[in-house]
Design a protein around this motif. Sequence first.
Motif, PDB file in Angstrom:
ATOM      1  N   THR A  80       0.775  -1.336  -0.026  1.00  0.00           N
ATOM      2  CA  THR A  80      -0.330   0.052  -0.085  1.00  0.00           C
ATOM      3  C   THR A  80       0.911   1.265   0.016  1.00  0.00           C
ATOM      4  N   GLY A  81       0.618   2.202  -0.656  1.00  0.00           N
ATOM      5  CA  GLY A  81       1.004   3.627  -0.707  1.00  0.00           C
ATOM      6  C   GLY A  81       0.262   4.485  -1.120  1.00  0.00           C
ATOM      7  N   ALA A  82       0.571   5.933  -0.774  1.00  0.00           N
ATOM      8  CA  ALA A  82      -0.299   6.938  -1.032  1.00  0.00           C
ATOM      9  C   ALA A  82      -0.343   7.671  -2.436  1.00  0.00           C
ATOM     10  N   SER A  83       0.614   6.910  -3.485  1.00  0.00           N
ATOM     11  CA  SER A  83       0.675   7.217  -4.739  1.00  0.00           C
ATOM     12  C   SER A  83      -0.378   6.619  -5.707  1.00  0.00           C
ATOM     13  N   PRO A  84      -0.877   7.241  -6.747  1.00  0.00           N
ATOM     14  CA  PRO A  84      -1.683   6.562  -7.796  1.00  0.00           C
ATOM     15  C   PRO A  84      -0.997   5.386  -8.347  1.00  0.00           C
ATOM     16  N   SER A  85      -1.759   4.443  -8.756  1.00  0.00           N
ATOM     17  CA  SER A  85      -1.218   3.051  -9.409  1.00  0.00           C
ATOM     18  C   SER A  85      -0.592   3.582 -10.710  1.00  0.00           C
ATOM     19  N   MET A 128      10.154  12.216   6.834  1.00  0.00           N
ATOM     20  CA  MET A 128       9.123  13.135   6.055  1.00  0.00           C
ATOM     21  C   MET A 128       9.044  14.507   5.879  1.00  0.00           C
ATOM     22  N   THR A 129       9.551  14.913   7.243  1.00  0.00           N
ATOM     23  CA  THR A 129       9.798  16.408   7.181  1.00  0.00           C
ATOM     24  C   THR A 129      11.027  16.830   6.194  1.00  0.00           C
ATOM     25  N   LEU A 130      12.040  15.999   6.258  1.00  0.00           N
ATOM     26  CA  LEU A 130      13.132  16.089   5.078  1.00  0.00           C
ATOM     27  C   LEU A 130      12.512  16.197   3.867  1.00  0.00           C
ATOM     28  N   LEU A 131      11.633  15.103   3.414  1.00  0.00           N
ATOM     29  CA  LEU A 131      11.008  15.236   2.070  1.00  0.00           C
ATOM     30  C   LEU A 131      10.316  16.434   2.054  1.00  0.00           C
ATOM     31  N   LYS A 132       9.718  17.109   2.911  1.00  0.00           N
ATOM     32  CA  LYS A 132       8.789  18.076   2.685  1.00  0.00           C
ATOM     33  C   LYS A 132       9.734  19.139   2.331  1.00  0.00           C
ATOM     34  N   TRP A 133      10.697  19.386   3.010  1.00  0.00           N
ATOM     35  CA  TRP A 133      11.530  20.542   2.899  1.00  0.00           C
ATOM     36  C   TRP A 133      12.161  20.429   1.351  1.00  0.00           C
ATOM     37  N   THR A 142       5.174  18.177  -9.475  1.00  0.00           N
ATOM     38  CA  THR A 142       4.307  17.250 -10.295  1.00  0.00           C
ATOM     39  C   THR A 142       3.106  17.278  -9.357  1.00  0.00           C
ATOM     40  N   SER A 143       1.979  16.834 -10.071  1.00  0.00           N
ATOM     41  CA  SER A 143       0.658  16.831  -9.165  1.00  0.00           C
ATOM     42  C   SER A 143       0.949  15.981  -8.031  1.00  0.00           C
ATOM     43  N   ASP A 144       1.504  14.873  -8.191  1.00  0.00           N
ATOM     44  CA  ASP A 144       1.694  13.832  -6.921  1.00  0.00           C
ATOM     45  C   ASP A 144       2.438  14.522  -5.959  1.00  0.00           C
ATOM     46  N   GLU A 145       3.312  15.457  -6.085  1.00  0.00           N
ATOM     47  CA  GLU A 145       4.345  16.214  -5.225  1.00  0.00           C
ATOM     48  C   GLU A 145       3.355  17.084  -4.632  1.00  0.00           C
ATOM     49  N   LYS A 146       2.530  17.840  -5.354  1.00  0.00           N
ATOM     50  CA  LYS A 146       1.798  18.830  -4.752  1.00  0.00           C
ATOM     51  C   LYS A 146       0.501  18.221  -3.829  1.00  0.00           C
ATOM     52  N   GLY A 147       0.264  16.898  -4.267  1.00  0.00           N
ATOM     53  CA  GLY A 147      -0.724  16.183  -3.319  1.00  0.00           C
ATOM     54  C   GLY A 147       0.051  15.867  -1.961  1.00  0.00           C
ATOM     55  N   ALA A 151      -1.033  16.879   1.841  1.00  0.00           N
ATOM     56  CA  ALA A 151      -1.351  15.749   2.924  1.00  0.00           C
ATOM     57  C   ALA A 151      -0.726  15.824   4.216  1.00  0.00           C
ATOM     58  N   TYR A 152       0.426  16.492   4.230  1.00  0.00           N
ATOM     59  CA  TYR A 152       0.973  16.925   5.734  1.00  0.00           C
ATOM     60  C   TYR A 152       0.049  17.268   6.716  1.00  0.00           C
TER      61      TYR A 152
END
Length: 179
Positions: A80-85, A128-133, A142-147, A151-152
């Motif tokens: 399972t993951g948050a990204s679209p398939s 995840m905070t490092l990824l957010k920064w 990308t739209s996935d990155e904006k999403g 989600a934070y």
Amino acid sequence: MKTIVIYKSKTGFTKKYAEWISEELSADIFDVSKVRIDIIKNYDTVIYGGSLYASGITGVKFIKQNIYKLKEKNIIVFATGASPSKNEAINEVKDKNFTNDEQKFIRFFYLRGGFNYSKLNSFDKILMTLLKWKLKNKKDLTSDEKGMLAAYNNPVDFTRKKNLDELIIYVKSLESISK
């Protein structure tokens, strides 16, 4: 045909899918921390689920360490993951987690889960905070990155029972073959 569902869930999305699979197939269900290989020997079909963590499937080591003891069984792994398939990403996950030889024994499924920052442990929150920064400093998201950034502050849950349709149909087809 006896089926067992085993899972490892950090934030609840994988557990939700595991419970739905167990209900749909009348299968026994165990958290991976509570199952041993000698228990699994009593089952024909083994379904393992874990969340994605930097493209790795959490807890899948249990299946990998025992794959040759299980090779006479039907082995299904879902992540399972948050990204679209997306096929490219799914193939990357399969290739990162399983050798070509292991893939011969495993049927893999990706199920869209969700993201809830507040349910992460301290270490995962730091990562995840490092990824957010990193994402915030990127120019073209990308739209996935904006999403992901959204989600934070607003948890997302993409789990749906219908996401299980292909997996359930596959397992039921195994049951009809074995009759």
